[in-house]
Write an enzyme that holds these catalytic residues in place. Structure first.
Site, short mmCIF file in Angstrom:
data_model
loop_
_atom_site.label_atom_id
_atom_site.label_comp_id
_atom_site.label_asym_id
_atom_site.label_seq_id
_atom_site.Cartn_x
_atom_site.Cartn_y
_atom_site.Cartn_z
N TYR A 58 0.83 -1.21 0.00
CA TYR A 58 0.00 0.00 0.00
C TYR A 58 0.86 1.26 0.00
O TYR A 58 1.85 1.36 0.74
CB TYR A 58 -0.93 0.02 1.21
CG TYR A 58 -2.07 -0.99 1.15
CD1 TYR A 58 -2.38 -1.67 -0.02
CD2 TYR A 58 -2.86 -1.24 2.27
CE1 TYR A 58 -3.42 -2.58 -0.06
CE2 TYR A 58 -3.91 -2.14 2.23
CZ TYR A 58 -4.18 -2.82 1.06
OH TYR A 58 -5.23 -3.72 1.02
N SER A 212 -13.47 -2.92 -0.08
CA SER A 212 -14.26 -2.08 -1.00
C SER A 212 -15.76 -2.17 -0.70
O SER A 212 -16.57 -2.36 -1.61
CB SER A 212 -13.99 -2.47 -2.45
OG SER A 212 -14.43 -1.46 -3.33
N PRO A 213 -16.17 -2.04 0.56
CA PRO A 213 -17.60 -2.20 0.88
C PRO A 213 -18.50 -1.14 0.26
O PRO A 213 -19.71 -1.37 0.11
CB PRO A 213 -17.63 -2.12 2.41
CG PRO A 213 -16.40 -1.36 2.78
CD PRO A 213 -15.37 -1.78 1.77
N GLY A 216 -15.82 1.05 -4.06
CA GLY A 216 -14.87 2.05 -4.50
C GLY A 216 -15.46 3.45 -4.53
O GLY A 216 -15.05 4.30 -5.33
N GLY A 217 -16.43 3.70 -3.64
CA GLY A 217 -17.06 5.02 -3.56
C GLY A 217 -18.25 5.20 -4.48
O GLY A 217 -18.88 6.27 -4.48
N PHE A 220 -21.57 6.53 -3.26
CA PHE A 220 -21.73 7.98 -3.08
C PHE A 220 -21.85 8.74 -4.41
O PHE A 220 -22.32 9.87 -4.43
CB PHE A 220 -20.55 8.53 -2.28
CG PHE A 220 -20.39 7.88 -0.93
CD1 PHE A 220 -21.30 8.13 0.09
CD2 PHE A 220 -19.34 7.01 -0.68
CE1 PHE A 220 -21.16 7.52 1.33
CE2 PHE A 220 -19.20 6.41 0.56
CZ PHE A 220 -20.12 6.66 1.57
#
Length: 301
Positions: A58, A212-213, A216-217, A220
């Protein structure tokens, strides 16, 4: 209400039911100073989130080091944290030109000892093999797992992104129970419900961690027809419960009997706070299936 713990009975060890992920730590618009990172760590702890999910790669192999520097701003909190990290992916660089996986015993040892140095901790609670390696020797891997546990460097081992057959292969070679299988799962990627991954987790009592719940955004900022329909259903349920869309989504994960453990990927302390409140908004079985139906674009058979 604080985020509760979830017990892994075969390991006599628990982690927080929501985990904070370090994947995007380096992308924080507010910066990645030790003070900024420490603020997020302390926010998590205040909410009952005591478990942090890392991987050696990461942030270009830098996020573990950033996190370790932040911990040294307040060393007293180290004992309050549970650290999970992953290894086994090698990125092209000066030494080799091809991205590949390496689950040799030499590389696993090197990776674990490097993570310990970067995080500046004396042990890792859980280490996961990041991706299934086609050249993985499960017996060699089991051997190094057992060695690192005997040496006190790692407490538990598990896997990430493994199919049920790959999980079973490694479990057959490894004498201790594997801790978890960390997999991608969200309304736009529901395969784990149907391919045996979550069934196996129930069988082995190894609660899946899910990455990634929020897709990946996309929860929103939905774009496709399916995403828009799913978010519309989440908004409808959120309005009925008097809560936010993300709280409904995280509550959706809590319904599954395998005990799914979502990994939060946000850099916004406000969104961490919001996610932690999902336990106040339990969903009915009908609501759960209505979200699944919207996400898949069809009702169950």
């Amino acid at each position: 209400m604080k985020v509760p713990q979830i017990e892994f009975p075969k390991h006599k060890f628990s982690i927080s039911r929501l985990v904070y992920g370090i994947w995007r730590l380096h992308e924080d618009k507010e910066g990645n100073s030790p003070e900024r990172i420490l603020k997020k760590i302390e926010t998590c702890l205040s909410l009952g989130i005591d478990t942090f999910d890392h991987a050696d790669i990461y942030g270009g192999f830098e996020n573990e080091k950033l996190f370790g520097r932040a911990l040294n701003q307040n060393t007293s909190i180290k004992s309050k944290l549970k650290i999970i990290t992953k290894c086994g992916i090698q990125i092209p660089g000066s030494k080799f030109s091809t991205k590949h996986y390496n689950t040799s015993k030499e590389h696993i040892r090197y990776s674990v000892e490097r993570s310990l140095r970067k995080l500046q901790v004396d042990h890792l609670d859980v280490v996961l093999v990041h991706r299934p390696d086609p050249l993985m020797d499960p017996y060699e891997l089991a051997e190094i797992f057992e060695s690192l546990i005997r040496e006190g460097k790692v407490n538990h081992f598990g896997v990430s992104n493994f199919t049920p057959s790959q999980f079973q292969m490694l479990q057959t070679a490894y004498k201790k129970p594997l801790f978890t299988n960390q997999v991608e799962f969200h309304p736009f990627h529901t395969e784990s419900l149907f391919d045996g991954t979550f069934d196996q987790a129930l069988e082995f009592q190894s609660h899946p961690m899910i990455w990634s719940p929020t897709g990946g955004g996309r929860i929103f900022s939905p774009k496709s027809e399916r995403e828009v329909a799913t978010v519309s259903k989440l908004k409808e349920i959120a309005k009925e419960h008097g809560c936010s869309v993300d709280q409904v989504l995280y509550s959706w994960y809590l319904n599954h009997p395998a005990g799914l453990v979502p990994i939060l990927g946000t850099n916004d302390p406000g969104r961490i706070q919001s996610a932690a409140e999902c336990f106040s908004y339990p969903l009915s079985r009908v609501e759960w299936f209505s979200i699944l139906e919207a996400a898949r674009g069809k009702e169950v058979a």
